[in-house]
Design an enzyme around this catalytic site. Structure first.
Site, PDB file in Angstrom:
ATOM      1  CB  ILE A  12      -0.975  -0.012   1.199  1.00 24.83           C
ATOM      2  CG1 ILE A  12      -1.754  -1.343   1.223  1.00 24.83           C
ATOM      3  CG2 ILE A  12      -1.946   1.162   1.128  1.00 24.83           C
ATOM      4  CD1 ILE A  12      -2.589  -1.565   2.462  1.00 24.83           C
ATOM      5  CB  SER A 124      -7.205  -3.266   9.788  1.00 24.47           C
ATOM      6  OG  SER A 124      -7.926  -4.418   9.456  1.00 24.47           O
ATOM      7  CE1 TYR A 149      -2.482  -6.229  11.022  1.00 28.40           C
ATOM      8  CE2 TYR A 149      -4.673  -7.201  11.051  1.00 28.40           C
ATOM      9  CZ  TYR A 149      -3.786  -6.280  10.548  1.00 28.40           C
ATOM     10  OH  TYR A 149      -4.204  -5.399   9.585  1.00 28.40           O
ATOM     11  CE  LYS A 153      -2.573  -2.420  11.428  1.00 31.27           C
ATOM     12  NZ  LYS A 153      -1.585  -1.449  10.959  1.00 31.27           N
ATOM     13  CG  ASN A 199      -3.821 -11.157   2.566  1.00 35.52           C
ATOM     14  OD1 ASN A 199      -2.701 -10.711   2.760  1.00 35.52           O
ATOM     15  ND2 ASN A 199      -4.774 -11.095   3.476  1.00 35.52           N
ATOM     16  CG  PHE A 218      -9.747 -20.695   4.225  1.00 39.29           C
ATOM     17  CD1 PHE A 218      -9.135 -21.934   4.057  1.00 39.29           C
ATOM     18  CD2 PHE A 218      -8.933 -19.558   4.204  1.00 39.29           C
ATOM     19  CE1 PHE A 218      -7.763 -22.048   3.859  1.00 39.29           C
ATOM     20  CE2 PHE A 218      -7.565 -19.657   4.013  1.00 39.29           C
ATOM     21  CZ  PHE A 218      -6.983 -20.911   3.840  1.00 39.29           C
TER      22      PHE A 218
HETATM   23  C1  UD1 Z   1      -7.160 -10.089   7.009  1.00 40.38           C
HETATM   24  C2  UD1 Z   1      -7.453  -9.328   8.263  1.00 40.38           C
HETATM   25  C3  UD1 Z   1      -7.389  -7.846   7.957  1.00 40.38           C
HETATM   26  C4  UD1 Z   1      -6.031  -7.511   7.410  1.00 40.38           C
HETATM   27  C5  UD1 Z   1      -5.817  -8.318   6.157  1.00 40.38           C
HETATM   28  C6  UD1 Z   1      -4.437  -7.994   5.656  1.00 40.38           C
HETATM   29  C7  UD1 Z   1      -8.982 -10.131   9.982  1.00 40.38           C
HETATM   30  C8  UD1 Z   1     -10.387 -10.534  10.297  1.00 40.38           C
HETATM   31  N1  UD1 Z   1      -8.769  -9.685   8.740  1.00 40.38           N
HETATM   32  O1  UD1 Z   1      -8.280  -9.890   6.148  1.00 40.38           O
HETATM   33  O2  UD1 Z   1      -7.577  -7.110   9.114  1.00 40.38           O
HETATM   34  O3  UD1 Z   1      -5.949  -6.146   7.137  1.00 40.38           O
HETATM   35  O4  UD1 Z   1      -5.952  -9.699   6.452  1.00 40.38           O
HETATM   36  O5  UD1 Z   1      -3.601  -9.030   5.547  1.00 40.38           O
HETATM   37  O6  UD1 Z   1      -8.131 -10.196  10.797  1.00 40.38           O
HETATM   38  N2  UD1 Z   1      -9.663 -17.049   1.809  1.00 40.38           N
HETATM   39  C9  UD1 Z   1      -9.828 -18.301   1.269  1.00 40.38           C
HETATM   40  N3  UD1 Z   1      -8.705 -18.993   0.906  1.00 40.38           N
HETATM   41  C10 UD1 Z   1      -7.436 -18.474   1.032  1.00 40.38           C
HETATM   42  C11 UD1 Z   1      -7.291 -17.181   1.586  1.00 40.38           C
HETATM   43  C12 UD1 Z   1      -8.423 -16.490   1.971  1.00 40.38           C
HETATM   44  O7  UD1 Z   1     -10.939 -18.807   1.136  1.00 40.38           O
HETATM   45  O8  UD1 Z   1      -6.461 -19.158   0.692  1.00 40.38           O
HETATM   46  C13 UD1 Z   1     -10.857 -16.282   2.197  1.00 40.38           C
HETATM   47  C14 UD1 Z   1     -10.909 -15.937   3.671  1.00 40.38           C
HETATM   48  O9  UD1 Z   1     -11.559 -16.946   4.390  1.00 40.38           O
HETATM   49  C15 UD1 Z   1     -11.716 -14.637   3.641  1.00 40.38           C
HETATM   50  C16 UD1 Z   1     -11.352 -14.003   2.294  1.00 40.38           C
HETATM   51  O10 UD1 Z   1     -10.804 -15.055   1.510  1.00 40.38           O
HETATM   52  O11 UD1 Z   1     -13.076 -14.919   3.605  1.00 40.38           O
HETATM   53  C17 UD1 Z   1     -10.330 -12.909   2.435  1.00 40.38           C
HETATM   54  O12 UD1 Z   1      -9.240 -13.386   3.200  1.00 40.38           O
HETATM   55  P1  UD1 Z   1      -7.873 -12.567   3.339  1.00 40.38           P
HETATM   56  O13 UD1 Z   1      -7.423 -12.099   1.993  1.00 40.38           O
HETATM   57  O14 UD1 Z   1      -6.937 -13.391   4.137  1.00 40.38           O
HETATM   58  O15 UD1 Z   1      -8.285 -11.257   4.135  1.00 40.38           O
HETATM   59  P2  UD1 Z   1      -9.070 -11.097   5.533  1.00 40.38           P
HETATM   60  O16 UD1 Z   1      -8.938 -12.293   6.379  1.00 40.38           O
HETATM   61  O17 UD1 Z   1     -10.428 -10.619   5.201  1.00 40.38           O
END
Ligand code: UD1
Length: 335
Positions: A12, A124, A149, A153, A199, A218
């Site tokens: 970012i 966040s 984490y 924040k 992510n 997931f």
């Molecule tokens: C998380 C943090 C957020 C942080 C961000 C940055 C929490 C609740 N959220 O966001 O604060 O700023 O990371 O790193 O703490 N997913 C899959 N398969 C994967 C990866 C992700 O299904 O391999 C799904 C997750 O279950 C979720 C969505 O994709 O529903 C987004 O996940 P992700 O990109 O990891 O972000 P957050 O968990 O939302």
């Protein structure tokens, strides 16, 4: 304005430096490259035609930080430098307390020492936990954090509020990001996860290019239309522009503490993201359904009206754009 950007070589941070330079500001980056590479600076220069000043410094080093403030006339700080892996923070909480909270203490201390009173902070939507109402607005209650984490924040936001209360020259803007995705349309800067991505979008692009075998969704048994979790995915360039707007608002304000949600206002499920990726890249993604990931909230997306009204900002890019740009970036870095 001369803006110090901590973590300015990160995902970012680098996009924000581009937007600052393109808006006519000067950017002074401090970064210790623990999560980024120096070539980012060359690519910022290729995009903007301007080279930001760079100091390779750890934010916790107040002596070196203070020397930068002595050398450069800093009008404001955008503080990105922090760790952000939720799972890692559970395993290694001290790293998060030190880098995220300690880093902000050091930066704020040195700002005060040099009479610099303008701060934009990257927070966040994790501070809302599992919100009772979506879209979630800035006035929603802060929920107990699920991870170290998330807790860092919350503490950082509180620290900024306390400094604001104690110092009537201090101005700050806390930006609560939803899920930043995408890459610069030039394909020259983007996200560079180290090791296995946590992510969703980098996991998708690495699967599509063949570095990962398959994506795991997931959980598909959430109480959502297609059973997968819902998030607010915002293009990183739109997010970056919000920082410039927040900074410019502070520069026209006296003693003020702003808090803004920075999201698109729309929720998208994991399946929506997969389908859109397949559509824009005209390919099939290898994925399977797995267990729910611990700590995931079912749905969260932003009420972004406050940012739209008070910052004169509006997200411009679609999820299609963001996924296309993320895919271009992934292909460019693997060449
Ligand atoms: C998380 C943090 C957020 C942080 C961000 C940055 C929490 C609740 N959220 O966001 O604060 O700023 O990371 O790193 O703490 N997913 C899959 N398969 C994967 C990866 C992700 O299904 O391999 C799904 C997750 O279950 C979720 C969505 O994709 O529903 C987004 O996940 P992700 O990109 O990891 O972000 P957050 O968990 O939302």
């Amino acid at each position: 304005m001369n803006i110090l950007v901590t973590g300015g070589a990160g995902f970012i941070g680098s996009h924000t430096v581009v937007e600052l330079l393109e808006a006519g500001h000067n950017a002074i980056i401090i970064d210790d490259f623990r999560n980024s590479t120096p070539s980012v600076i060359d690519n910022i220069e290729k995009i903007t035609g301007k080279r930001p000043t760079l100091y390779k410094i750890d934010c916790n080093n107040t002596t070196e930080l203070s020397a930068v403030f002595r050398k450069e006339k800093i009008d404001g700080v955008i503080h990105f430098a922090a760790d952000k892996a939720v799972g890692e923070s559970v395993k290694n909480p001290l790293k998060y307390y030190k880098n995220n909270i300690g880093g902000l203490v050091s930066v704020t201390e040195v700002m005060k020492e040099h009479n610099c009173n303008t701060l934009v902070f990257s927070s966040s939507c994790t501070v809302y936990g599992n919100p009772e109402v979506v879209p979630v607005s800035e006035s929603a209650s802060i929920q107990p954090a699920h991870s170290p984490y998330g807790y860092t924040k919350q503490v950082c936001e509180r620290l900024i509020q306390d400094v604001y209360t104690s110092d009537n020259s201090f101005k700050a803007s806390i930006l609560r990001y939803f899920n930043p995705i995408g890459a610069h349309p030039s394909g020259l800067i983007g996200e560079l996860p180290i090791g296995t991505p946590n992510n969703l979008v980098p996991y998708i692009t690495q699967t599509a290019i063949g570095i990962r075998e398959e994506l795991t969704v997931f959980g598909n048994d959430y109480n959502t239309p297609d059973g997968s979790c819902i998030r607010d995915y915002i293009h990183v360039v739109d997010l970056a522009k919000a920082h410039v707007k927040a900074l410019e608002k502070l520069s026209h304000s006296e003693h003020i503490l702003d808090i803004f949600n920075i999201g698109t206002g729309n929720g998208a499920s994991v399946y929506d993201i997969i389908k859109t990726f397949e559509k824009v890249t005209d390919s099939k993604l290898n994925y399977k359904v797995g267990k729910r990931r611990e700590g995931d909230v079912e749905r969260v997306y932003a009420d972004n009206k406050k940012a739209i009204q008070e910052l004169n900002w509006k997200p411009k890019y679609t999820i299609d754009d963001a996924l296309m740009h993320a895919w271009n970036w992934e292909q460019n870095i693997r060449k």
